[in-house]
Design a protein around this motif. Structure first.
Motif, mmCIF file in Angstrom:
data_model
loop_
_atom_site.group_PDB
_atom_site.id
_atom_site.type_symbol
_atom_site.label_atom_id
_atom_site.label_comp_id
_atom_site.label_asym_id
_atom_site.label_seq_id
_atom_site.Cartn_x
_atom_site.Cartn_y
_atom_site.Cartn_z
ATOM 1 N N SER A 1 0.936 -1.252 -0.025
ATOM 2 C CA SER A 1 -0.013 0.065 0.138
ATOM 3 C C SER A 1 0.850 1.377 -0.061
ATOM 4 O O SER A 1 2.010 1.034 0.215
ATOM 5 C CB SER A 1 -0.863 -0.057 1.235
ATOM 6 N N PHE B 1 0.603 4.451 2.066
ATOM 7 C CA PHE B 1 -0.292 4.629 3.338
ATOM 8 C C PHE B 1 -0.192 5.896 3.858
ATOM 9 O O PHE B 1 1.054 6.161 4.106
ATOM 10 C CB PHE B 1 0.136 3.494 4.348
ATOM 11 N N THR C 1 6.133 -1.038 -0.225
ATOM 12 C CA THR C 1 5.362 -0.158 0.638
ATOM 13 C C THR C 1 5.569 1.137 1.156
ATOM 14 O O THR C 1 6.819 1.189 1.532
ATOM 15 C CB THR C 1 5.044 -1.172 2.173
ATOM 16 N N CYS D 1 -2.047 8.259 -2.228
ATOM 17 C CA CYS D 1 -2.232 7.294 -1.060
ATOM 18 C C CYS D 1 -3.462 6.308 -1.451
ATOM 19 O O CYS D 1 -4.476 6.657 -2.098
ATOM 20 C CB CYS D 1 -2.285 7.771 0.119
ATOM 21 N N THR D 2 -3.172 5.074 -0.996
ATOM 22 C CA THR D 2 -4.410 4.127 -1.158
ATOM 23 C C THR D 2 -4.927 3.893 0.107
ATOM 24 O O THR D 2 -6.415 3.912 0.096
ATOM 25 C CB THR D 2 -4.035 2.873 -1.765
ATOM 26 N N ASP D 3 -4.598 3.949 1.240
ATOM 27 C CA ASP D 3 -4.779 3.855 2.447
ATOM 28 C C ASP D 3 -4.664 5.104 3.290
ATOM 29 O O ASP D 3 -3.575 5.921 2.993
ATOM 30 C CB ASP D 3 -4.574 2.736 3.064
ATOM 31 N N THR E 1 -9.275 3.460 3.481
ATOM 32 C CA THR E 1 -9.190 3.992 2.113
ATOM 33 C C THR E 1 -9.384 5.276 2.208
ATOM 34 O O THR E 1 -10.330 5.873 2.857
ATOM 35 C CB THR E 1 -9.656 3.255 1.141
#
Length: 314
Positions: free
Chosen positions: A35, A37, A192, A207-209, A223
Motif C-alpha cells: 500500500s 499509506f 510499501t 495514497c491508497t490507504d 481507504t
C-alpha cells in the motif's frame, strides 16, 4: 492480499515523555503490504513520535510494534535492513558533497556491498534529481535539495518498506510533483510506502490507504475513498440573488439549504437532478454566476472526524 502479514502493525503503542506529556496514546495501526499509506495529522498529533518508535529510535512507554511480523526491539534489528526512512529534516555533513554524503551513509550500512556503491549512489542521485548538484557541498544546498538528499539516502538499497516523514518539505511545486511520481513508481514495484504528511492534497493524489491522528490518538483508518463516503456532496450556486436561489433550491427538493454571501448550497442527494435545478433557477430569473456539485475532500473528512482545522498545533 487478505491474511498477509502487515508491513507495519502496532498494538496499544504509547509514548509519554517526562513531564507527563502523552504524545501517542494506545495506537493500533495496520499498514498492508504494497500500500501507499498516508499518516495524517496536524503538527503535534504524534506522527513523528510514532515513526521514531517504529524505527526503534525511541522506546515506547507501553504497547509495541512489528515490521513484517517481527517485533521492533533490540533483538530484532535485522528487520530494519528491509526499511528505508526519511525522518523530519535530514542531517548531512555540511562540508561534504552530496555524493560524498551518500558514500558515508552507505559505508555505515553493514549490509551494503562496497563493490556496487558507486553505481547505487549514482542511481539514487538520479532518482531524486540531484545528479547535476552531486559535487556541490551540502551546506550550499537549499532546504528542498537537502530533503532530496535525505530521500536519496533512503533509496541507496532496495527496500520493502519506505517510511517518509514530510518528504516534500521545502520543495517547489515541480519538485513535489517529481517526488509524488517517484513514490508512485516505487509502489508499482511492490515497495510499501508509509507517508507522513500534513499536506492533504499530497495524500489524496498518491495514497491508497490513510490513518488520521489527532492529539496522539488514531481517529480513523481506511481507504481514502472510504473516508469521504460518509460525507455528502453539495450542490453549489454562486449568485447575486441568494435569497431567491435558496427558495428555488427548497422548491426543487434541496435539503439543508445554506446561504452565505453569494454562495447558496444544499445536499446533492440522488433525487436532486442538477440540470433540472439549474433550469429552475434560470426560469425564476436567478442570475447564476456558477453552478456545480462539490465533492467532499479529505480535508472535509478530517474536520468532520476531529472537529478542528488541519493546521492547528497541539
Amino acid at each position: 492480499m487478505t491474511g498477509e502479514t502487515p508491513a507495519i502493525a502496532t498494538s496499544g503503542l504509547s509514548k509519554r515523555y517526562r513531564g507527563g506529556q502523552l504524545a501517542v496514546d494506545g495506537l493500533d495501526l495496520r499498514v498492508p503490504q504494497g500500500s501507499v499509506f498516508g499518516f495524517l495529522g496536524p503538527n503535534g498529533s504524534g506522527k513523528t513520535t510514532t515513526i521514531r518508535m517504529l524505527l526503534g529510535l525511541i522506546s515506547p512507554s507501553a504497547g509495541g510494534s512489528e515490521l513484517f511480523g517481527e517485533p521492533v526491539d533490540a533483538g530484532h534489528v535485522g528487520t530494519l535492513t528491509r526499511v528505508g526512512a526519511l525522518i523530519e529534516g535530514p542531517a548531512h555533513y555540511p562540508y561534504l558533497s552530496g555524493r560524498a554524503n551518500l558514500a558515508r551513509y552507505d559505508a555505515a550500512d553493514r549490509t551494503a556491498d562496497p563493490r556496487t556503491r558507486a553505481a547505487r549512489i549514482e542511481h539514487a542521485l538520479e532518482q531524486v534529481g540531484l545528479s547535476n548538484a552531486a559535487e556541490k557541498k551540502a551546506k550550499a544546498y537549499s532546504l528542498g535539495m537537502k530533503q532530496r538528499l535525505g530521500l536519496a539516502c533512503a533509496l541507496l538499497q532496495p527496500r520493502d518498506l519506505l517510511i517518509l516523514d514530510e518528504p516534500t518539505n521545502g520543495l517547489d511545486p515541480q519538485g513535489m510533483r517529481e517526488i509524488r511520481g517517484l513514490i508512485t513508481s516505487l509502489a508499482s514495484q511492490g515497495t510499501t510506502i508509509f507517508l507522513s504528511s500534513h499536506l492533504l492534497d499530497e495524500i489524496e493524489q498518491v495514497c491508497t490507504d490513510v490513518a488520521i491522528m489527532s492529539r496522539g490518538r488514531l481517529v480513523s483508518e481506511g481507504t481514502v475513498a472510504g473516508l469521504r463516503e460518509g460525507l455528502k456532496a453539495r450542490l453549489v450556486v454562486t449568485t447575486p440573488d441568494p435569497a431567491e436561489a435558496a427558495t428555488v433550491l427548497k422548491e426543487q427538493g434541496g435539503q439543508d439549504v445554506r446561504a452565505e454571501g453569494r454562495r447558496v448550497d444544499c445536499d446533492a442527494h440522488e433525487d436532486l437532478a442538477p440540470d433540472a435545478v439549474c433550469a429552475a433557477l434560470v426560469g425564476a430569473g436567478v442570475r447564476v454566476l456558477s453552478f456545480g456539485v462539490e465533492r467532499p475532500s479529505l480535508e472535509d473528512a478530517f474536520v468532520a472526524l476531529t472537529g478542528e482545522g488541519f493546521d492547528v498545533a497541539e
